[in-house]
Design a protein around this motif. Structure first.
Motif, PDB file in Angstrom:
ATOM      1  N   ARG A  61       0.830  -1.216   0.000  1.00 21.49           N
ATOM      2  CA  ARG A  61       0.000   0.000   0.000  1.00 21.49           C
ATOM      3  C   ARG A  61       0.866   1.268   0.000  1.00 21.49           C
ATOM      4  O   ARG A  61       0.382   2.373   0.216  1.00 21.49           O
ATOM      5  N   GLY A  62       2.170   1.096  -0.236  1.00 27.06           N
ATOM      6  CA  GLY A  62       3.100   2.231  -0.176  1.00 27.06           C
ATOM      7  C   GLY A  62       2.793   3.304  -1.211  1.00 27.06           C
ATOM      8  O   GLY A  62       2.457   2.996  -2.357  1.00 27.06           O
ATOM      9  N   ALA A  63       2.912   4.563  -0.780  1.00 27.51           N
ATOM     10  CA  ALA A  63       2.640   5.682  -1.691  1.00 27.51           C
ATOM     11  C   ALA A  63       3.339   6.929  -1.184  1.00 27.51           C
ATOM     12  O   ALA A  63       3.781   6.977  -0.037  1.00 27.51           O
ATOM     13  N   ARG A  64       3.441   7.899  -2.046  1.00 23.25           N
ATOM     14  CA  ARG A  64       3.963   9.198  -1.592  1.00 23.25           C
ATOM     15  C   ARG A  64       3.300  10.314  -2.378  1.00 23.25           C
ATOM     16  O   ARG A  64       2.896  10.118  -3.535  1.00 23.25           O
ATOM     17  N   PHE A  65       3.200  11.461  -1.733  1.00 19.69           N
ATOM     18  CA  PHE A  65       2.804  12.673  -2.431  1.00 19.69           C
ATOM     19  C   PHE A  65       4.095  13.391  -2.787  1.00 19.69           C
ATOM     20  O   PHE A  65       5.028  13.444  -1.977  1.00 19.69           O
ATOM     21  N   ARG A  66       4.128  13.943  -3.982  1.00 20.81           N
ATOM     22  CA  ARG A  66       5.318  14.685  -4.391  1.00 20.81           C
ATOM     23  C   ARG A  66       4.884  16.006  -5.027  1.00 20.81           C
ATOM     24  O   ARG A  66       3.967  16.030  -5.854  1.00 20.81           O
ATOM     25  N   THR A  67       5.535  17.088  -4.596  1.00 16.31           N
ATOM     26  CA  THR A  67       5.285  18.415  -5.169  1.00 16.31           C
ATOM     27  C   THR A  67       6.566  18.940  -5.792  1.00 16.31           C
ATOM     28  O   THR A  67       7.636  18.841  -5.185  1.00 16.31           O
ATOM     29  N   VAL A  68       6.446  19.483  -6.981  1.00 14.36           N
ATOM     30  CA  VAL A  68       7.586  20.148  -7.602  1.00 14.36           C
ATOM     31  C   VAL A  68       7.213  21.608  -7.829  1.00 14.36           C
ATOM     32  O   VAL A  68       6.135  21.908  -8.350  1.00 14.36           O
ATOM     33  N   ILE A  69       8.094  22.502  -7.380  1.00 13.07           N
ATOM     34  CA  ILE A  69       7.894  23.936  -7.626  1.00 13.07           C
ATOM     35  C   ILE A  69       8.969  24.395  -8.601  1.00 13.07           C
ATOM     36  O   ILE A  69      10.148  24.086  -8.410  1.00 13.07           O
ATOM     37  N   SER A  70       8.538  25.104  -9.620  1.00 19.11           N
ATOM     38  CA  SER A  70       9.496  25.672 -10.565  1.00 19.11           C
ATOM     39  C   SER A  70       9.482  27.192 -10.401  1.00 19.11           C
ATOM     40  O   SER A  70       8.437  27.813 -10.505  1.00 19.11           O
TER      41      SER A  70
ATOM     42  N   VAL B 179       6.282  13.328   0.793  1.00 21.52           N
ATOM     43  CA  VAL B 179       5.931  12.690   2.052  1.00 21.52           C
ATOM     44  C   VAL B 179       5.533  11.243   1.753  1.00 21.52           C
ATOM     45  O   VAL B 179       4.725  10.980   0.874  1.00 21.52           O
ATOM     46  N   GLU B 180       6.182  10.332   2.492  1.00 23.16           N
ATOM     47  CA  GLU B 180       5.909   8.899   2.304  1.00 23.16           C
ATOM     48  C   GLU B 180       4.719   8.496   3.167  1.00 23.16           C
ATOM     49  O   GLU B 180       4.480   9.098   4.224  1.00 23.16           O
ATOM     50  N   GLY B 181       4.034   7.463   2.751  1.00 24.27           N
ATOM     51  CA  GLY B 181       2.906   6.990   3.545  1.00 24.27           C
ATOM     52  C   GLY B 181       2.286   5.753   2.945  1.00 24.27           C
ATOM     53  O   GLY B 181       2.928   5.056   2.155  1.00 24.27           O
ATOM     54  N   LYS B 182       1.030   5.503   3.324  1.00 22.11           N
ATOM     55  CA  LYS B 182       0.347   4.362   2.720  1.00 22.11           C
ATOM     56  C   LYS B 182      -1.119   4.678   2.435  1.00 22.11           C
ATOM     57  O   LYS B 182      -1.706   5.583   3.037  1.00 22.11           O
ATOM     58  N   ILE B 183      -1.678   3.887   1.526  1.00 18.48           N
ATOM     59  CA  ILE B 183      -3.081   4.046   1.144  1.00 18.48           C
ATOM     60  C   ILE B 183      -3.909   3.073   1.981  1.00 18.48           C
ATOM     61  O   ILE B 183      -3.651   1.863   1.976  1.00 18.48           O
ATOM     62  N   LEU B 184      -4.879   3.613   2.703  1.00 21.07           N
ATOM     63  CA  LEU B 184      -5.737   2.768   3.533  1.00 21.07           C
ATOM     64  C   LEU B 184      -6.760   2.028   2.665  1.00 21.07           C
ATOM     65  O   LEU B 184      -6.850   2.281   1.465  1.00 21.07           O
ATOM     66  N   THR B 185      -7.521   1.142   3.284  1.00 22.65           N
ATOM     67  CA  THR B 185      -8.516   0.404   2.488  1.00 22.65           C
ATOM     68  C   THR B 185      -9.857   1.134   2.460  1.00 22.65           C
ATOM     69  O   THR B 185     -10.739   0.822   1.676  1.00 22.65           O
ATOM     70  N   GLU B 186     -10.021   2.110   3.370  1.00 24.45           N
ATOM     71  CA  GLU B 186     -11.228   2.935   3.311  1.00 24.45           C
ATOM     72  C   GLU B 186     -10.943   4.354   3.803  1.00 24.45           C
ATOM     73  O   GLU B 186      -9.919   4.605   4.426  1.00 24.45           O
TER      74      GLU B 186
ATOM     75  N   ASP C 179      -6.701  13.015   0.500  1.00 25.57           N
ATOM     76  CA  ASP C 179      -6.389  13.077   1.938  1.00 25.57           C
ATOM     77  C   ASP C 179      -7.047  11.977   2.788  1.00 25.57           C
ATOM     78  O   ASP C 179      -6.396  11.422   3.674  1.00 25.57           O
ATOM     79  N   PRO C 180      -8.335  11.626   2.550  1.00 25.31           N
ATOM     80  CA  PRO C 180      -8.972  10.638   3.435  1.00 25.31           C
ATOM     81  C   PRO C 180      -8.390   9.224   3.344  1.00 25.31           C
ATOM     82  O   PRO C 180      -8.624   8.413   4.234  1.00 25.31           O
ATOM     83  N   ILE C 181      -7.625   8.919   2.295  1.00 25.18           N
ATOM     84  CA  ILE C 181      -7.072   7.552   2.208  1.00 25.18           C
ATOM     85  C   ILE C 181      -5.554   7.522   2.358  1.00 25.18           C
ATOM     86  O   ILE C 181      -4.930   6.482   2.236  1.00 25.18           O
ATOM     87  N   PHE C 182      -4.939   8.685   2.635  1.00 24.52           N
ATOM     88  CA  PHE C 182      -3.478   8.731   2.770  1.00 24.52           C
ATOM     89  C   PHE C 182      -3.065   8.915   4.215  1.00 24.52           C
ATOM     90  O   PHE C 182      -3.398   9.913   4.860  1.00 24.52           O
ATOM     91  N   GLN C 183      -2.299   7.935   4.706  1.00 23.92           N
ATOM     92  CA  GLN C 183      -1.777   8.023   6.079  1.00 23.92           C
ATOM     93  C   GLN C 183      -0.259   8.199   6.021  1.00 23.92           C
ATOM     94  O   GLN C 183       0.452   7.299   5.572  1.00 23.92           O
ATOM     95  N   PRO C 184       0.241   9.365   6.432  1.00 25.29           N
ATOM     96  CA  PRO C 184       1.680   9.589   6.360  1.00 25.29           C
ATOM     97  C   PRO C 184       2.442   8.694   7.338  1.00 25.29           C
ATOM     98  O   PRO C 184       1.931   8.386   8.419  1.00 25.29           O
ATOM     99  N   LYS C 185       3.630   8.285   6.937  1.00 28.88           N
ATOM    100  CA  LYS C 185       4.480   7.414   7.753  1.00 28.88           C
ATOM    101  C   LYS C 185       4.738   8.038   9.124  1.00 28.88           C
ATOM    102  O   LYS C 185       5.040   9.225   9.215  1.00 28.88           O
ATOM    103  N   GLY C 186       4.606   7.243  10.192  1.00 30.95           N
ATOM    104  CA  GLY C 186       4.884   7.740  11.537  1.00 30.95           C
ATOM    105  C   GLY C 186       3.680   8.368  12.216  1.00 30.95           C
ATOM    106  O   GLY C 186       3.777   8.854  13.336  1.00 30.95           O
ATOM    107  N   PHE C 187       2.546   8.397  11.534  1.00 30.20           N
ATOM    108  CA  PHE C 187       1.326   8.997  12.102  1.00 30.20           C
ATOM    109  C   PHE C 187       0.178   7.990  12.067  1.00 30.20           C
ATOM    110  O   PHE C 187       0.146   7.115  11.203  1.00 30.20           O
TER     111      PHE C 187
END
Ligand code: IMP
Length: 192
Positions: A111-120, A134-141, A151-159
């Motif tokens: 379920r591993g995932a990350r959000f990534r932002t690039v600013i130019s 930010v690394e995290g995982k995708i929940l099942t609900e 946001d409702p399905i992304f849980q950041p690592k360590g939280f």
């Protein structure tokens, strides 16, 4: 220094203006009379951020920065990535996007995932890019009601909470966008 933030999101602009103080005056697209849709048709976040910033610089002559964000899911080879906003169709429905992700991940253990932002940032025609992730995982609900998008399905690592269960201040401290903006702000302070 005047700088255009290539966004139509008034809230994002005000938030950043508060961080930058009065050293930098941020201008919105509306402030410079840009009412057209800015093209973003590159296959990468880097390409899109760059395309948007150079569009403003070349057409309107302002120093500028633009951002692009994506949710990159390991088991889906980095999807939805650059297509995050309209993953389930052009109506850009967060609800439908989430449903599509959850369906694709049914029975998938990784379920591993990350959000990534690039600013130019483009100043005097020269580009510099800043990345935040930010690394995290995708929940099942879904869990939680704040935030937006995935946001409702992304849980950041360590939280134990999802992004949708955090308040904006706490989310910004660890978020992809928060981290990219932090790097941009440090850089702007260093060149003023
Ligand atoms: P943008 O580049 O900031 O417009 O983000 C593109 C898409 O990524 C959005 O339409 C959302 O679907 C998703 N997204 C970006 N940032 C976040 C976030 O902080 N939480 C959840 N989804 C996000």
């Amino acid at each position: 220094m005047e700088l255009v933030f290539a966004t139509n999101n008034k809230h994002k602009l005000e938030e950043l203006q508060a961080i930058l103080g009065n050293r930098v005056k941020l201008l919105s697209l509306k402030d410079i009379g840009c009412e057209e849709e800015i093209p973003e048709d590159h296959p990468t976040l880097e390409g899109n951020a760059s395309q948007k910033a150079f569009f403003i610089f070349n057409k309107f002559g302002y120093d500028c920065f633009a951002d692009d964000t994506g949710l990159e899911i390991e088991a889906l080879n980095g999807e939805p990535g650059v297509y995050s906003a309209h993953y389930a169709g052009e109506e850009k429905s967060a609800e439908a996007n989430i449903d599509k992700v959850l369906k694709k991940l049914t029975k998938i253990k990784n379920r591993g995932a990350r959000f990534r932002t690039v600013i130019s940032l483009v100043v005097d025609g020269l580009e510099k890019q800043f990345e935040g992730e930010v690394e995290g995982k995708i929940l099942t609900e879904k869990r939680g009601a704040s935030g937006f998008g995935y946001d409702p399905i992304f849980q950041p690592k360590g939280f134990s909470q999802t992004f949708a269960e955090m308040n904006l201040t706490d989310k910004n401290k660890i978020s992809h966008r928060g981290r990219a903006v932090e790097k941009l702000v440090l850089y702007l302070k260093s060149i003023e």
